[in-house]
Design an enzyme around this catalytic site. Structure first.
Site, PDB file in Angstrom:
ATOM      1  N   ARG A   1      29.180  63.484  47.719  1.00 48.69           N
ATOM      2  CA  ARG A   1      30.315  62.733  48.290  1.00 48.69           C
ATOM      3  C   ARG A   1      30.024  61.229  48.247  1.00 48.69           C
ATOM      4  NH1 ARG A   1      30.636  62.212  53.584  1.00 48.69           N
ATOM      5  NH2 ARG A   1      30.226  64.378  54.062  1.00 48.69           N
TER       6      ARG A   1
ATOM      7  N   TYR B   1      55.012  52.129  40.714  1.00 49.79           N
ATOM      8  CA  TYR B   1      54.871  53.575  40.540  1.00 49.79           C
ATOM      9  C   TYR B   1      55.420  54.280  41.786  1.00 49.79           C
ATOM     10  CZ  TYR B   1      52.578  58.077  39.877  1.00 49.79           C
ATOM     11  OH  TYR B   1      52.324  59.409  39.729  1.00 49.79           O
TER      12      TYR B   1
ATOM     13  N   ASP C   1      47.472  46.944  40.037  1.00 52.80           N
ATOM     14  CA  ASP C   1      47.355  48.258  39.407  1.00 52.80           C
ATOM     15  C   ASP C   1      47.445  48.011  37.902  1.00 52.80           C
ATOM     16  OD1 ASP C   1      47.928  50.703  38.170  1.00 52.80           O
ATOM     17  OD2 ASP C   1      49.016  51.486  39.897  1.00 52.80           O
TER      18      ASP C   1
ATOM     19  N   LYS D   1      45.380  58.338  33.120  1.00 52.39           N
ATOM     20  CA  LYS D   1      46.219  57.833  32.046  1.00 52.39           C
ATOM     21  C   LYS D   1      45.365  57.377  30.849  1.00 52.39           C
ATOM     22  CE  LYS D   1      49.176  58.786  35.221  1.00 52.39           C
ATOM     23  NZ  LYS D   1      49.778  57.822  36.114  1.00 52.39           N
TER      24      LYS D   1
END
Ligand SMILES: *Cc1c(COP(=O)(O)O)cnc(C)c1O
Length: 388
Positions: free
Chosen positions: A49, A101, A172, A197
């Site tokens: 983690r 987005y 972004d 992406k």
């Protein structure tokens, strides 16, 4: 890191994390936990983690590509954005661009607002941000070019304003990827990516990144990171690491196809508008030339009726009618019912996202095949929508 080109940076692994057997393809360390060398000792890895060698190798490559001091890899792009939002406190105000987005808008409206963060919306590609700044403004958040309308914001110009006011600028950078654009170099403080992406590039995994250049922000984000636990799994880290190795060639080819498709679509009878920032008449063209090394592989077009738009979606064969973007295959989406279904109607209409708008994520197929596909699809669509 030497001063390598972006193409080379896609290939360069972090030598300090080198695999002891010299593996060129960095191994997948599929381990949740790591043994201690003794009391107080650590190999640098304790628990996945917090850190994992495969993920760290990927983070190192992404940090280098974005010219940041650190990159943090998350289980999705949305997890990355959500973790960034944890930097803020109730009463903080954030200015967001009006064309974002859909998932980010949903996060801000459904979760961040409930947590006491205030938002206001501005058209950062056209308006001066100064008028929207309040005493409690802590951040400005944007994408450029935007999804799907390809509005372009001048990052450097905006960063001069945000820096003078001590406001964090968050960009972004999913649409262009670090291969074409580096917002940190243009004055942004935090870069966000959907690794799903272009970075992953093969429509086979979900991931996200945050890249920073400030140590204090990094320290805070690392604390949030290990506490919340939305880190990218080792196998997915490996997939994206592998995807990045061809980022440069994929993007060059996809962009070449996008430019040709943009020109082709402009010549078609039922196409009323082609929105691609690499077209000379695009309002963001000059800014793109100044702040990016390419125009990307995303392109939006408008047809003359909603029936025609739907007929295109019904008849694609080589091109997939699917959400997402940035992979090797060409995808077509219908923003109004897919990516932008959550965007309030008034805002959608202001941005021109109508039922006649289609978005393409151009892949790396042969350009003649893509054009033949459109020739066929347009012919069928014309027959199916007589008089439209
Ligand atoms: C896809 C996308 C996201 C969200 O990323 P996920 O990996 O799907 O969670 C954020 N921003 C942009 C611009 C995107 O295209």
């Amino acid at each position: 890191m030497k001063n390598y080109s972006q193409d080379t940076k896609c290939q360069i692994l972090n030598k300090e994390l080198a695999d002891r057997w010299g593996a060129i393809s960095y191994p997948i360390y599929q381990s949740a936990t790591f043994a201690h060398e003794g009391l107080g000792g650590s190999t640098g890895y304790d628990y996945t983690r917090m850190q994992n060698p495969t993920r760290q190798q990927l983070e190192s490559v992404v940090a280098d590509l974005e010219n940041g001091i650190d990159a943090l890899a998350y289980s999705s792009g949305m997890a990355a954005v959500a973790n960034v939002m944890e930097l803020f406190s109730p009463g903080d105000h954030i200015i967001i661009d009006e064309d974002l987005y859909g998932g980010s808008i949903r996060l801000f409206n459904e979760i961040s607002k409930k947590n006491g963060i205030e938002f206001s919306v501005a058209d950062l590609s056209r308006e001066n941000v100064t008028g929207a700044i309040r005493d409690n403004t802590k951040a400005v958040y944007l994408e450029t070019p935007t999804n799907p309308m390809m509005n372009v914001t001048d990052i450097e110009k905006l960063s001069k304003v945000t820096r003078s006011k001590g406001i964090i600028l968050i960009v972004d950078n999913t649409f262009l990827s670090p291969y074409f654009q580096n917002p940190l170099d243009l004055g942004a403080d935090i870069v966000v990516h959907s690794g799903t992406k272009f970075l992953g590039g093969h429509h086979d995994t979900i991931g996200g990144f945050v890249v920073v250049k400030d140590e204090k922000i990094d320290e805070r984000l690392r604390l949030i990171y290990k506490t919340i636990g939305a880190g990218l799994a080792p196998f997915d880290s490996w997939l994206i690491l592998r995807g990045i190795r061809t980022l440069s060639v994929r993007l060059e080819r996809a962009q070449e196809n996008a430019i040709k498709l943009a020109e082709y679509l402009k010549s078609k009878e039922h196409v009323t508008r082609v929105i691609y920032p690499g077209l000379l008449g695009h309002p963001g063209y000059e800014i793109m030339k100044k702040q990016a090394r390419g125009f990307g592989a995303m392109l939006t077009f408008e047809v003359d009726s909603p029936e025609f738009a739907r007929a295109i979606l019904d008849n694609v064969e080589l091109i997939y009618f699917a959400e997402s973007l940035g992979g090797t295959e060409t995808l077509i989406t219908y923003p109004i019912t897919q990516t932008h279904a959550e965007v309030p109607k008034a805002l959608r209409e202001k941005n021109g996202i109508t039922d006649r708008i289609l978005r393409l994520s151009v892949g790396i197929e042969g350009i003649d095949d893509l054009i033949n596909e459109f020739e066929r699809v347009f012919e069928v669509a014309e027959k199916e929508t007589p008089g439209k």
